[in-house]
Design a protein around this motif. Structure first.
Motif, PDB file in Angstrom:
ATOM      1  N   THR A  63      58.651  35.805  34.741  1.00  0.00           N
ATOM      2  CA  THR A  63      59.366  36.607  35.075  1.00  0.00           C
ATOM      3  C   THR A  63      59.594  37.325  35.958  1.00  0.00           C
ATOM      4  OG1 THR A  63      58.735  38.447  34.614  1.00  0.00           O
ATOM      5  CG2 THR A  63      59.981  37.204  32.712  1.00  0.00           C
ATOM      6  N   ASP A  64      60.279  37.683  36.989  1.00  0.00           N
ATOM      7  CA  ASP A  64      59.883  37.818  38.618  1.00  0.00           C
ATOM      8  C   ASP A  64      58.883  39.212  38.768  1.00  0.00           C
ATOM      9  OD1 ASP A  64      61.903  39.347  36.939  1.00  0.00           O
ATOM     10  OD2 ASP A  64      61.877  41.158  37.960  1.00  0.00           O
ATOM     11  N   ALA A  65      58.651  39.564  37.093  1.00  0.00           N
ATOM     12  CA  ALA A  65      57.529  41.044  37.396  1.00  0.00           C
ATOM     13  C   ALA A  65      56.384  39.834  37.575  1.00  0.00           C
ATOM     14  CB  ALA A  65      57.577  42.146  36.195  1.00  0.00           C
ATOM     15  N   ASP A  66      56.236  39.065  36.843  1.00  0.00           N
ATOM     16  CA  ASP A  66      54.680  38.054  37.035  1.00  0.00           C
ATOM     17  C   ASP A  66      55.075  37.255  38.399  1.00  0.00           C
ATOM     18  OD1 ASP A  66      54.295  38.746  34.441  1.00  0.00           O
ATOM     19  OD2 ASP A  66      55.969  37.052  33.781  1.00  0.00           O
ATOM     20  N   VAL A  67      55.906  36.932  38.942  1.00  0.00           N
ATOM     21  CA  VAL A  67      55.247  36.680  40.130  1.00  0.00           C
ATOM     22  C   VAL A  67      55.072  37.440  41.129  1.00  0.00           C
ATOM     23  CG1 VAL A  67      56.802  34.479  41.703  1.00  0.00           C
ATOM     24  CG2 VAL A  67      57.033  34.278  39.129  1.00  0.00           C
ATOM     25  N   ILE A  68      56.363  38.003  41.138  1.00  0.00           N
ATOM     26  CA  ILE A  68      56.633  39.073  42.855  1.00  0.00           C
ATOM     27  C   ILE A  68      55.423  40.184  42.203  1.00  0.00           C
ATOM     28  CG2 ILE A  68      58.345  40.544  44.288  1.00  0.00           C
ATOM     29  CD1 ILE A  68      60.036  38.685  42.466  1.00  0.00           C
ATOM     30  N   THR A  69      54.129  39.575  42.174  1.00  0.00           N
ATOM     31  CA  THR A  69      53.035  41.204  42.121  1.00  0.00           C
ATOM     32  C   THR A  69      52.856  41.631  43.763  1.00  0.00           C
ATOM     33  OG1 THR A  69      51.644  39.430  42.469  1.00  0.00           O
ATOM     34  CG2 THR A  69      52.470  40.116  40.203  1.00  0.00           C
ATOM     35  N   GLU A  70      52.794  40.875  44.986  1.00  0.00           N
ATOM     36  CA  GLU A  70      53.071  41.985  46.401  1.00  0.00           C
ATOM     37  C   GLU A  70      54.168  41.294  47.478  1.00  0.00           C
ATOM     38  OE1 GLU A  70      50.047  39.938  48.352  1.00  0.00           O
ATOM     39  OE2 GLU A  70      49.931  37.505  47.838  1.00  0.00           O
ATOM     40  N   PRO A  71      54.973  41.932  48.518  1.00  0.00           N
ATOM     41  CA  PRO A  71      56.004  40.875  49.077  1.00  0.00           C
ATOM     42  C   PRO A  71      55.227  39.327  48.865  1.00  0.00           C
ATOM     43  CG  PRO A  71      54.496  41.992  50.258  1.00  0.00           C
ATOM     44  CD  PRO A  71      53.892  42.577  48.834  1.00  0.00           C
ATOM     45  N   ALA A  72      57.135  38.669  48.973  1.00  0.00           N
ATOM     46  CA  ALA A  72      57.379  37.385  48.018  1.00  0.00           C
ATOM     47  C   ALA A  72      58.196  36.852  49.285  1.00  0.00           C
ATOM     48  CB  ALA A  72      57.203  37.043  46.944  1.00  0.00           C
ATOM     49  N   LEU A  73      57.768  35.541  49.722  1.00  0.00           N
ATOM     50  CA  LEU A  73      59.365  35.042  50.696  1.00  0.00           C
ATOM     51  C   LEU A  73      59.595  33.607  49.531  1.00  0.00           C
ATOM     52  CD1 LEU A  73      60.250  34.987  53.409  1.00  0.00           C
ATOM     53  CD2 LEU A  73      58.584  33.387  53.590  1.00  0.00           C
ATOM     54  N   ILE A  74      60.477  34.296  49.176  1.00  0.00           N
ATOM     55  CA  ILE A  74      61.369  33.284  48.071  1.00  0.00           C
ATOM     56  C   ILE A  74      61.983  32.310  48.975  1.00  0.00           C
ATOM     57  CG2 ILE A  74      62.912  32.753  46.552  1.00  0.00           C
ATOM     58  CD1 ILE A  74      61.646  35.644  45.043  1.00  0.00           C
ATOM     59  N   TYR A  75      62.315  31.272  48.089  1.00  0.00           N
ATOM     60  CA  TYR A  75      63.764  30.387  48.943  1.00  0.00           C
ATOM     61  C   TYR A  75      63.922  28.483  47.661  1.00  0.00           C
ATOM     62  CZ  TYR A  75      65.171  26.222  52.148  1.00  0.00           C
ATOM     63  OH  TYR A  75      65.842  25.427  52.234  1.00  0.00           O
ATOM     64  N   PHE A  76      65.252  28.617  47.554  1.00  0.00           N
ATOM     65  CA  PHE A  76      65.797  28.413  46.496  1.00  0.00           C
ATOM     66  C   PHE A  76      65.986  26.311  47.162  1.00  0.00           C
ATOM     67  CE2 PHE A  76      66.719  31.992  45.725  1.00  0.00           C
ATOM     68  CZ  PHE A  76      66.669  32.168  43.734  1.00  0.00           C
ATOM     69  N   GLY A  77      65.565  25.750  47.201  1.00  0.00           N
ATOM     70  CA  GLY A  77      65.464  24.197  47.574  1.00  0.00           C
ATOM     71  C   GLY A  77      65.266  23.138  46.052  1.00  0.00           C
ATOM     72  N   TYR A  78      64.776  21.989  46.243  1.00  0.00           N
ATOM     73  CA  TYR A  78      64.794  20.661  45.860  1.00  0.00           C
ATOM     74  C   TYR A  78      63.665  19.762  45.882  1.00  0.00           C
ATOM     75  CZ  TYR A  78      67.913  17.307  47.547  1.00  0.00           C
ATOM     76  OH  TYR A  78      68.903  17.167  48.695  1.00  0.00           O
ATOM     77  N   THR A  79      62.765  19.343  45.362  1.00  0.00           N
ATOM     78  CA  THR A  79      61.441  18.157  46.004  1.00  0.00           C
ATOM     79  C   THR A  79      62.479  17.278  46.565  1.00  0.00           C
ATOM     80  OG1 THR A  79      61.063  17.273  43.570  1.00  0.00           O
ATOM     81  CG2 THR A  79      59.838  19.539  44.195  1.00  0.00           C
ATOM     82  N   PHE A  80      63.456  16.942  45.701  1.00  0.00           N
ATOM     83  CA  PHE A  80      64.321  15.044  46.693  1.00  0.00           C
ATOM     84  C   PHE A  80      64.921  15.076  47.857  1.00  0.00           C
ATOM     85  CE2 PHE A  80      62.810  14.494  41.944  1.00  0.00           C
ATOM     86  CZ  PHE A  80      62.406  13.005  42.188  1.00  0.00           C
ATOM     87  N   CYS A  81      64.515  16.352  48.346  1.00  0.00           N
ATOM     88  CA  CYS A  81      65.775  16.824  49.448  1.00  0.00           C
ATOM     89  C   CYS A  81      65.073  16.512  50.718  1.00  0.00           C
ATOM     90  CB  CYS A  81      65.288  18.263  49.898  1.00  0.00           C
ATOM     91  SG  CYS A  81      65.766  18.641  51.512  1.00  0.00           S
ATOM     92  N   PRO A  82      65.778  15.265  51.444  1.00  0.00           N
ATOM     93  CA  PRO A  82      65.088  14.473  52.138  1.00  0.00           C
ATOM     94  C   PRO A  82      64.516  14.881  53.460  1.00  0.00           C
ATOM     95  CG  PRO A  82      67.457  13.952  52.537  1.00  0.00           C
ATOM     96  CD  PRO A  82      66.939  15.058  50.723  1.00  0.00           C
ATOM     97  N   ASP A  83      65.535  16.217  54.133  1.00  0.00           N
ATOM     98  CA  ASP A  83      65.035  16.865  55.440  1.00  0.00           C
ATOM     99  C   ASP A  83      64.262  18.309  55.780  1.00  0.00           C
ATOM    100  OD1 ASP A  83      67.295  17.030  55.137  1.00  0.00           O
ATOM    101  OD2 ASP A  83      68.446  15.171  56.220  1.00  0.00           O
ATOM    102  N   VAL A  84      66.322  18.933  55.125  1.00  0.00           N
ATOM    103  CA  VAL A  84      66.076  20.092  55.160  1.00  0.00           C
ATOM    104  C   VAL A  84      64.985  21.030  54.625  1.00  0.00           C
ATOM    105  CG1 VAL A  84      67.148  22.641  54.944  1.00  0.00           C
ATOM    106  CG2 VAL A  84      68.717  20.381  55.337  1.00  0.00           C
ATOM    107  N   CYS A  85      64.683  20.951  53.602  1.00  0.00           N
ATOM    108  CA  CYS A  85      63.326  21.265  52.517  1.00  0.00           C
ATOM    109  C   CYS A  85      62.431  21.811  52.875  1.00  0.00           C
ATOM    110  CB  CYS A  85      63.867  21.160  50.686  1.00  0.00           C
ATOM    111  SG  CYS A  85      65.992  21.099  49.855  1.00  0.00           S
ATOM    112  N   PRO A  86      61.730  20.268  52.686  1.00  0.00           N
ATOM    113  CA  PRO A  86      60.579  20.626  53.304  1.00  0.00           C
ATOM    114  C   PRO A  86      60.303  21.236  54.739  1.00  0.00           C
ATOM    115  CG  PRO A  86      61.040  18.431  52.709  1.00  0.00           C
ATOM    116  CD  PRO A  86      62.312  19.137  53.200  1.00  0.00           C
TER     117      PRO A  86
END
Length: 206
Positions: A63-86
């Motif tokens: 859950t978000d409580a498990d992940v955000i245990t300190e300040p977090a910088l979150i990004y939504f993307g996908y691993t097959f993205c050819p340019d923007v995400c990387p």
């Protein structure tokens, strides 16, 4: 006539006092991060972010409580993205290192909006290869959609009959604090140094 002058003087005094109040007290804000914010958010920061349930690189439901245990910088993307995400996630990873050099710890988080191809193992490897602290998350289409909706992101996959299909998506990165929740977003044209400077301002106010 004297009475009229007295009334006018009282009105002028009231206006003057009102102006002074606006310049001093009126400009104050209950927002502890007011000096750090560079973005205007329609409806306020409280309208973005919130609880989510996703799957990490180990296949564990978190859950978000498990992940955000300190300040977090979150990004939504996908691993097959050819340019923007990387490029965006590499920028975020660099910002995390800049902050670490200043003694400030932030966790980079990558949430896939392409659960059909981004299995837990794939997204986990992608995140780790970008930064050892980065947490990669995926999930069922329903889980991903819920998380995306909470952060008001956009994504739309092209024709999935092509195994190399692309996914259109928004490219903001979100700063989330454990106690305060979402506080700021960053555009992709901002440098790692600029992102680190802005994040640092928020962390100094906590």
């Amino acid at each position: 006539m004297t009475r009229l002058y007295a009334i006018l003087a009282a009105v002028v005094l009231a206006i003057g006092l009102g102006a002074i109040w606006l310049l001093t007290m009126g400009g104050r804000s209950d927002d502890q991060f007011a000096q750090c914010r560079s973005s205007q958010i329609a409806g306020g920061a409280d309208t973005i972010g919130g609880p989510f349930e996703l799957v990490n690189g180990k296949g564990e439901t978190v859950t978000d409580a498990d992940v955000i245990t300190e300040p977090a910088l979150i990004y939504f993307g996908y691993t097959f993205c050819p340019d923007v995400c990387p490029l965006d996630t590499a920028r975020n990873a660099e910002a995390i290192d800049v902050l670490a050099g200043r003694g400030q710890s932030v966790t980079p988080v990558f949430i896939s909006i392409d659960p059909g191809r981004d299995t837990p193992e794939v997204v986990g490897d992608f995140a780790f290869n970008l930064h050892e602290k980065m947490i990669g998350l995926t999930g069922s289409p329903e889980q991903v959609k819920a998380a995306s909706k909470a952060y008001k992101t956009y994504y739309n996959a092209h024709d999935k009959s092509d195994e190399y299909y692309l996914v259109d998506h928004s490219t903001f990165s979100y700063l989330v604090l454990p106690e305060q929740g979402f506080v700021e977003f960053f555009k992709r044209d901002e440098t790692a140094e600029q992102v680190a400077d802005k994040i640092g301002c928020f962390l100094d106010k906590v």
